[in-house]
Motif scaffolding. Sequence first.
Motif, mmCIF file in Angstrom:
data_model
loop_
_atom_site.group_PDB
_atom_site.id
_atom_site.type_symbol
_atom_site.label_atom_id
_atom_site.label_comp_id
_atom_site.label_asym_id
_atom_site.label_seq_id
_atom_site.Cartn_x
_atom_site.Cartn_y
_atom_site.Cartn_z
ATOM 1 N N PHE A 1 -17.202 -10.392 -19.143
ATOM 2 C CA PHE A 1 -17.424 -8.982 -19.477
ATOM 3 C C PHE A 1 -16.842 -8.598 -20.835
ATOM 4 O O PHE A 1 -16.608 -7.422 -21.095
ATOM 5 N N SER A 2 -16.615 -9.582 -21.681
ATOM 6 C CA SER A 2 -15.976 -9.264 -22.954
ATOM 7 C C SER A 2 -16.451 -10.204 -24.054
ATOM 8 O O SER A 2 -17.432 -9.922 -24.745
ATOM 9 N N LEU A 3 -15.760 -11.338 -24.228
ATOM 10 C CA LEU A 3 -16.015 -12.221 -25.360
ATOM 11 C C LEU A 3 -17.460 -12.702 -25.437
ATOM 12 O O LEU A 3 -18.056 -12.721 -26.522
ATOM 13 N N ASN A 4 -18.022 -13.125 -24.297
ATOM 14 C CA ASN A 4 -19.368 -13.694 -24.355
ATOM 15 C C ASN A 4 -20.391 -12.694 -24.875
ATOM 16 O O ASN A 4 -21.268 -13.027 -25.676
ATOM 17 N N TYR A 5 -20.274 -11.433 -24.463
ATOM 18 C CA TYR A 5 -21.229 -10.420 -24.912
ATOM 19 C C TYR A 5 -21.038 -10.080 -26.379
ATOM 20 O O TYR A 5 -22.007 -9.902 -27.124
ATOM 21 N N VAL A 6 -19.792 -9.984 -26.823
ATOM 22 C CA VAL A 6 -19.531 -9.680 -28.229
ATOM 23 C C VAL A 6 -20.123 -10.767 -29.125
ATOM 24 O O VAL A 6 -20.791 -10.474 -30.124
ATOM 25 N N PHE A 7 -19.902 -12.018 -28.758
ATOM 26 C CA PHE A 7 -20.432 -13.119 -29.552
ATOM 27 C C PHE A 7 -21.962 -13.094 -29.584
ATOM 28 O O PHE A 7 -22.580 -13.347 -30.623
ATOM 29 N N LEU A 8 -22.581 -12.790 -28.436
ATOM 30 C CA LEU A 8 -24.043 -12.738 -28.390
ATOM 31 C C LEU A 8 -24.579 -11.588 -29.236
ATOM 32 O O LEU A 8 -25.588 -11.732 -29.935
ATOM 33 N N TYR A 9 -23.912 -10.426 -29.176
ATOM 34 C CA TYR A 9 -24.358 -9.277 -29.956
ATOM 35 C C TYR A 9 -24.255 -9.583 -31.453
ATOM 36 O O TYR A 9 -25.132 -9.224 -32.249
ATOM 37 N N ILE A 10 -23.167 -10.239 -31.861
ATOM 38 C CA ILE A 10 -22.993 -10.592 -33.266
ATOM 39 C C ILE A 10 -24.062 -11.589 -33.693
ATOM 40 O O ILE A 10 -24.662 -11.469 -34.769
ATOM 41 N N ALA A 11 -24.326 -12.587 -32.851
ATOM 42 C CA ALA A 11 -25.320 -13.608 -33.175
ATOM 43 C C ALA A 11 -26.709 -13.014 -33.296
ATOM 44 O O ALA A 11 -27.532 -13.497 -34.090
ATOM 45 N N GLU A 12 -26.983 -11.964 -32.530
ATOM 46 C CA GLU A 12 -28.320 -11.378 -32.542
ATOM 47 C C GLU A 12 -28.654 -10.747 -33.887
ATOM 48 O O GLU A 12 -29.822 -10.528 -34.200
ATOM 49 N N ALA A 13 -27.629 -10.482 -34.709
ATOM 50 C CA ALA A 13 -27.879 -9.921 -36.040
ATOM 51 C C ALA A 13 -28.460 -10.980 -36.984
ATOM 52 O O ALA A 13 -29.097 -10.642 -37.985
ATOM 53 N N GLU A 14 -28.245 -12.268 -36.671
ATOM 54 C CA GLU A 14 -28.715 -13.356 -37.526
ATOM 55 C C GLU A 14 -29.862 -14.157 -36.909
ATOM 56 O O GLU A 14 -30.676 -14.724 -37.627
ATOM 57 N N LEU A 15 -29.905 -14.222 -35.583
ATOM 58 C CA LEU A 15 -30.898 -15.050 -34.902
ATOM 59 C C LEU A 15 -31.917 -14.180 -34.178
ATOM 60 O O LEU A 15 -31.624 -13.035 -33.812
ATOM 61 N N THR A 16 -33.098 -14.718 -33.976
ATOM 62 C CA THR A 16 -34.104 -14.008 -33.191
ATOM 63 C C THR A 16 -33.694 -14.020 -31.720
ATOM 64 O O THR A 16 -32.966 -14.910 -31.268
#
Length: 327
Positions: free
Chosen positions: A73-88
């Motif tokens: 409920f924390s780190l995994n979502y933050v990392f995914l949200y950040i990655a979504e800015a660069e990846l489709t």
Amino acid sequence: MGPIGLYAAVVLIWGSTWIAIKYQLSVTPELAVAYRFVLAALLLMAFCAIRKLPMRCSRRDHGFMALMGLCLFSLNYVFLYIAEAELTSGLIAVVFSAVVIMNMVNGFIFFKRRPEMRTVIGAVIGLGGICVIFAPDLAQFDLAAGGSFALVLSLLASYIASLGNMVSARNQARGIPVMQANAYGMMYGSVFLVVYILATGQPIVFDSSPSFLIALVYLAVFGSILGFGFYLTLLGRIGADRAAYSSVMFPVVALAISTFAEGFVWHANIILGVGLTLVGNVVILTRRRKAAKTQDMQVSGNDRAMDLPMAPAKAMLGARPCNGDAS
């Protein structure tokens, strides 16, 4: 609700959250995730209080619930949200679906549980289908264009989520009901996020637009409270490796929604890929009758870390108190 019903609910709910997340990106990823899980934690804690569910747990159990909160409920979502800015979103879906394999590996490492061969075969078929669906995204990916860091973040997020699955399996084996564990986990995950946001000096902003608020409530209630409640209950019923296959099915639902909401066009590779994921779905969720009967007899005699004999309603609504001294 039986395993098939739980599985279908998880796939439908989380398959629909992809489009809702788009309306959350008007604020920073950390804030978006924090708002989502703060609201979910408050609602879940209030529900537990109204239902007068037992909430006392040992310090050790609280430590594991905090670890679950950090991972799920924390780190995994933050990392995914950040990655979504660069990846489709398609490439992220491919990467995150690897959690199926990660759960198999972690299940063996932490619980000495070997995955069934049919689970491995089904996962390979399903992952192949996801790769076929998002083949254009894979073909266009360029490490030199700044996507390497985002790819690492996506893989890290997936592995952290897998570790959270293992912690949840441990908590259920300890007799901690899913509802209470999720309430505490979301509370701890929210605290981690808030502390991080304050420590890094990020400005606290809030988007009061109707689209942001509707997406926030949907993600908190359906995507978080119900989605994780159903998924972690399913994990306790059929094991982390088989439950994780739902991550392969999320993109299929997301594509179906996109067809009606965004005019998405289905090409030959998508039809073939969806067909493969459905085949993998059938392979993983069906078991030989003899094996299923044997397992049911074993489970009825004693709780096991990855195959708990909890009825879904009891597991989610807290039929049993937390184990250990409430210190």
